[in-house]
Design a protein around this motif. Structure first.
Motif, PDB file in Angstrom:
ATOM      1  N   PRO A 280      -5.127  -9.679   7.444  1.00  0.00           N
ATOM      2  CA  PRO A 280      -3.813 -10.210   7.849  1.00  0.00           C
ATOM      3  C   PRO A 280      -3.041  -9.260   8.758  1.00  0.00           C
ATOM      4  O   PRO A 280      -2.264  -9.711   9.606  1.00  0.00           O
ATOM      5  CB  PRO A 280      -3.092 -10.437   6.516  1.00  0.00           C
ATOM      6  CG  PRO A 280      -3.809  -9.576   5.532  1.00  0.00           C
ATOM      7  CD  PRO A 280      -5.220  -9.518   5.984  1.00  0.00           C
TER       8      PRO A 280
ATOM      9  N   ARG B 123       2.365 -13.344   6.141  1.00  0.00           N
ATOM     10  CA  ARG B 123       1.031 -13.289   5.539  1.00  0.00           C
ATOM     11  C   ARG B 123       0.525 -11.857   5.472  1.00  0.00           C
ATOM     12  O   ARG B 123      -0.168 -11.478   4.521  1.00  0.00           O
ATOM     13  CB  ARG B 123       0.059 -14.146   6.346  1.00  0.00           C
ATOM     14  CG  ARG B 123       0.313 -15.642   6.236  1.00  0.00           C
ATOM     15  CD  ARG B 123      -0.709 -16.424   7.044  1.00  0.00           C
ATOM     16  NE  ARG B 123      -0.372 -17.842   7.117  1.00  0.00           N
ATOM     17  CZ  ARG B 123      -1.045 -18.746   7.812  1.00  0.00           C
ATOM     18  NH1 ARG B 123      -2.120 -18.354   8.506  1.00  0.00           N
ATOM     19  NH2 ARG B 123      -0.669 -20.008   7.828  1.00  0.00           N
TER      20      ARG B 123
ATOM     21  N   SER C 180       5.310 -17.802  -3.832  1.00  0.00           N
ATOM     22  CA  SER C 180       5.131 -16.770  -2.806  1.00  0.00           C
ATOM     23  C   SER C 180       5.355 -15.374  -3.370  1.00  0.00           C
ATOM     24  O   SER C 180       6.205 -15.170  -4.245  1.00  0.00           O
ATOM     25  CB  SER C 180       6.101 -17.020  -1.659  1.00  0.00           C
ATOM     26  OG  SER C 180       6.040 -15.963  -0.713  1.00  0.00           O
TER      27      SER C 180
END
Length: 345
Positions: A284, A299, A343
């Motif tokens: 990422p 991300r 998240s």
């Protein structure tokens, strides 16, 4: 954006539930890096770490509620699903609980937990948006590692591994400062370089870590930290169990076959975990460096947070505790499971 319903989901968002699985590995890897093995006091240290980590999460959103109202209105506080006063109260209660658990773990643990709690509050309330912010966050992760080390009696021996964890956290935090705006490739590129350097250090066992409590070759007594544990005081991942002066490679060749096998397995585990760390964080970071948009930057931050677990496991393996390393690594799939629902950022 995460669609949430109900108070449980709102609190799971506020406290970043998936990120919670990156916490136990701090104390566990710290305990073995300090030359001991996890015990009942280490479990109390883990409880303290979890409380202080979650206190920081609640306080973070309380302090950022106005900023989140503009940039992330779906967060629990600006969306009205949790009252700001409730988040602040939770931060206070969790901090008190964390310090209480550290006190039960012993005076050395409390001596580390107190500055850890102070660092958490200072970061959220004053340092976050200053140049000192990433350094404060790195210091908090390093102190969390030393909290576990304090439960085994020799926290100073865990300072090198605490520095590695702190460096990783410094890189992640630096990237996170641009996660809602994006726009620059420099932070993810720097984080990628730091990840490569840390991977090399951990895979080689470059920093001097003594075998926990053992000075006899092949010892598996009470001072041992687990099956197949070895000294890692040189680039080869072991220079003689109990050796404090970095014996030559010839000493390894004179070992019995079962000792050499243990060294090979230990090095293989350390290399595998270091590779997992590099892959989890590096991919990422690379994407964010090529396209520093807010989604890819977020991300990258999530990948960096998740990569903390294989890094902790690699540090435990580097300290010679394969069992502890595997226990830490087992937390990664659990964290990934919950990250699909809530998240981590």
């Amino acid at each position: 954006m995460i669609q949430t319903t109900g108070p449980r989901r709102a609190w799971a968002e506020l406290l970043r539930l998936p990120a919670l699985f990156t916490v136990p590995g701090d104390a566990l890897s710290g305990a073995v890096a300090a030359g001991g093995r996890p015990n009942s006091r280490t479990l109390l240290a883990i409880g303290s770490s979890l409380c202080l980590y979650e206190a920081g999460m609640a306080l973070n959103d309380w302090a950022d509620r106005e900023e989140d109202a503009a940039e992330r209105p779906h967060r629990p506080l600006p969306s009205g699903r949790i009252r700001p006063s409730s988040a602040f109260t939770a931060a206070c209660v969790l901090t008190a609980a964390g310090l209480g658990l550290a006190a039960r773990a012993g005076r050395p643990a409390l001596a580390v937990a107190a500055p850890l709690a102070a660092t958490v509050w200072a970061y959220d309330l004053a340092l976050k948006h200053t140049p000192a912010g990433p350094v404060a966050m790195a210091a908090a992760r390093g102190l969390d590692h030393l909290l576990g080390a304090a439960t085994t009696g020799r926290p100073q021996e865990a300072l090198p591994s605490a520095a590695l964890l702190g460096t990783h956290t410094l890189a992640v935090t630096t990237v996170s400062r641009r996660e809602t705006q994006g726009g620059t490739s420099l932070p993810p590129l720097a984080a990628l370089a730091a990840t490569a350097a840390l991977t090399g250090l951990v895979a080689r066992g470059a920093l001097g870590t003594k075998r926990a409590g053992s000075t006899r070759a092949g010892s598996t007594g009470a001072g041992s930290t687990g099956v197949g544990e070895v000294s890692a005081t040189g680039p080869g991942g072991g220079t003689g169990i109990g050796s404090a002066d970095g014996a030559s490679a010839g000493a390894d060749r004179r070992r019995p076959a079962h000792d050499r096998s243990g060294l090979t397995l230990d090095a293989a585990l350390r290399t595998a975990l270091a590779t997992a760390y590099a892959a989890t964080a590096g991919r990422p970071y690379t994407h964010a460096a090529l396209n520093p948009s807010p989604p890819l930057t977020q991300r990258a931050v999530g990948g960096g947070i998740r990569a903390t677990i294989p890094l902790q496991a690699a540090l435990a393996a580097r300290a010679g505790s394969g069992l502890t390393a595997m226990a830490i690594a087992a937390l990664a799939p659990i964290g990934r499971k919950y990250a699909k629902k809530v998240s981590v950022t």
